[in-house]
Motif scaffolding. Structure first.
Motif, PDB file in Angstrom:
ATOM      1  N   LYS A 139     -69.901  -2.034 109.818  1.00  0.00           N
ATOM      2  CA  LYS A 139     -70.204  -2.227 111.157  1.00  0.00           C
ATOM      3  C   LYS A 139     -68.775  -3.016 111.604  1.00  0.00           C
ATOM      4  O   LYS A 139     -68.207  -3.025 112.662  1.00  0.00           O
ATOM      5  CB  LYS A 139     -71.329  -2.759 111.667  1.00  0.00           C
ATOM      6  CG  LYS A 139     -71.483  -3.131 112.965  1.00  0.00           C
ATOM      7  CD  LYS A 139     -72.931  -3.961 113.396  1.00  0.00           C
ATOM      8  CE  LYS A 139     -73.111  -4.084 114.818  1.00  0.00           C
ATOM      9  NZ  LYS A 139     -74.333  -4.711 114.981  1.00  0.00           N
ATOM     10  N   LYS A 140     -68.583  -4.186 111.088  1.00  0.00           N
ATOM     11  CA  LYS A 140     -67.049  -5.062 111.227  1.00  0.00           C
ATOM     12  C   LYS A 140     -66.076  -4.259 111.124  1.00  0.00           C
ATOM     13  O   LYS A 140     -65.188  -4.533 112.186  1.00  0.00           O
ATOM     14  CB  LYS A 140     -67.278  -6.323 110.457  1.00  0.00           C
ATOM     15  CG  LYS A 140     -68.428  -7.249 110.563  1.00  0.00           C
ATOM     16  CD  LYS A 140     -68.253  -8.409 109.387  1.00  0.00           C
ATOM     17  CE  LYS A 140     -69.431  -9.235 109.515  1.00  0.00           C
ATOM     18  NZ  LYS A 140     -69.565 -10.062 108.401  1.00  0.00           N
ATOM     19  N   LYS A 175     -65.670  -1.984 114.215  1.00  0.00           N
ATOM     20  CA  LYS A 175     -65.215  -2.687 115.418  1.00  0.00           C
ATOM     21  C   LYS A 175     -63.912  -2.986 115.426  1.00  0.00           C
ATOM     22  O   LYS A 175     -63.215  -3.210 116.715  1.00  0.00           O
ATOM     23  CB  LYS A 175     -65.926  -3.865 115.437  1.00  0.00           C
ATOM     24  CG  LYS A 175     -67.533  -3.654 115.802  1.00  0.00           C
ATOM     25  CD  LYS A 175     -68.138  -5.115 116.030  1.00  0.00           C
ATOM     26  CE  LYS A 175     -69.506  -4.778 116.486  1.00  0.00           C
ATOM     27  NZ  LYS A 175     -70.292  -5.957 116.985  1.00  0.00           N
ATOM     28  N   SER A 176     -63.181  -2.932 114.135  1.00  0.00           N
ATOM     29  CA  SER A 176     -61.848  -3.536 114.307  1.00  0.00           C
ATOM     30  C   SER A 176     -60.818  -2.182 114.597  1.00  0.00           C
ATOM     31  O   SER A 176     -59.736  -2.232 114.793  1.00  0.00           O
ATOM     32  CB  SER A 176     -61.038  -4.018 113.126  1.00  0.00           C
ATOM     33  OG  SER A 176     -61.392  -2.906 111.946  1.00  0.00           O
ATOM     34  N   ASN A 199     -59.797   1.362 116.609  1.00  0.00           N
ATOM     35  CA  ASN A 199     -59.421   1.892 117.963  1.00  0.00           C
ATOM     36  C   ASN A 199     -60.358   3.128 118.140  1.00  0.00           C
ATOM     37  O   ASN A 199     -60.638   3.583 117.247  1.00  0.00           O
ATOM     38  CB  ASN A 199     -57.922   2.015 118.359  1.00  0.00           C
ATOM     39  CG  ASN A 199     -57.328   3.198 117.716  1.00  0.00           C
ATOM     40  OD1 ASN A 199     -57.916   3.903 117.069  1.00  0.00           O
ATOM     41  ND2 ASN A 199     -56.085   2.982 117.651  1.00  0.00           N
ATOM     42  N   SER A 200     -60.503   3.749 119.246  1.00  0.00           N
ATOM     43  CA  SER A 200     -61.271   4.787 119.704  1.00  0.00           C
ATOM     44  C   SER A 200     -60.729   6.072 118.927  1.00  0.00           C
ATOM     45  O   SER A 200     -61.493   6.835 118.524  1.00  0.00           O
ATOM     46  CB  SER A 200     -61.486   4.930 120.966  1.00  0.00           C
ATOM     47  OG  SER A 200     -60.139   5.268 121.867  1.00  0.00           O
TER      48      SER A 200
END
Length: 173
Positions: free
Chosen positions: A10-11, A14-15, A17-18
């Protein structure tokens, strides 16, 4: 190879980009049909899980209607239906959808399966689904519990009348 913990994944996600996340999702969907089905559900159907359950029911109704009368082959076909129902219920992550699908399965089992059969695996399929319903019902919201428990009680009565191996007292709430 070491598999990372979900919190670490998960971390890491989050780092990104889309665009990178899109690529990751597409790679996941490319390699396994289940991943593609789950991704399709999340993108297109997640806003209305009960509608999705109705679609699943309509797809699987044909399997019930074509159910073989031979105890062995009908058991195999029923296991396949249960496997598909379980998979689609997991996609939604909703206990309401799960109980809706299980009640639908048990109702159709009574209608299409050979309920007079003494084939033990066939009997076990029905009993296990009824046990699942019995376990899930108390976990629902009070209003939903009331609605589904009345349907469940009707199902118990019908099963007690139609299935000779079934004892409704074993499944009372």
């Amino acid at each position: 190879m070491r598999v990372e913990k979900l919190s670490d994944i998960k971390k890491e996600l989050k780092s990104h980009n889309s665009e990178a996340l899109t690529e990751i999702c597409l790679r996941l969907a490319k390699y396994k049909k289940d991943n593609k089905e789950l991704l399709s559900y999340l993108l297109y159907e997640a806003d209305n899980p009960l509608n999705y359950a109705e679609e699943v029911k309509s797809e699987l109704l044909l399997n019930f209607q074509n159910l073989n009368r031979s105890a062995y082959t009908s058991t195999k076909e029923l296991r396949k239906i249960v496997r598909l129902l379980t998979k689609h219920a997991k996609y939604t992550g909703s206990k309401e959808v799960e109980i809706e699908l299980l009640l639908w399965f048990c109702t159709n089992f009574l209608e299409y399966a050979d309920t007079r059969s003494s084939h033990k695996p066939l009997q076990t399929i029905f009993s296990r689904q009824m046990e699942k319903i019995k376990k899930i019902l108390p976990k629902l919201h009070e209003d939903l519990q009331f609605d589904y428990s009345s349907t469940y009680e009707q199902l118990l009565e019908e099963a007690d009348n139609r299935v000779r191996f079934f004892n409704k007292n074993d499944f009372r709430l």
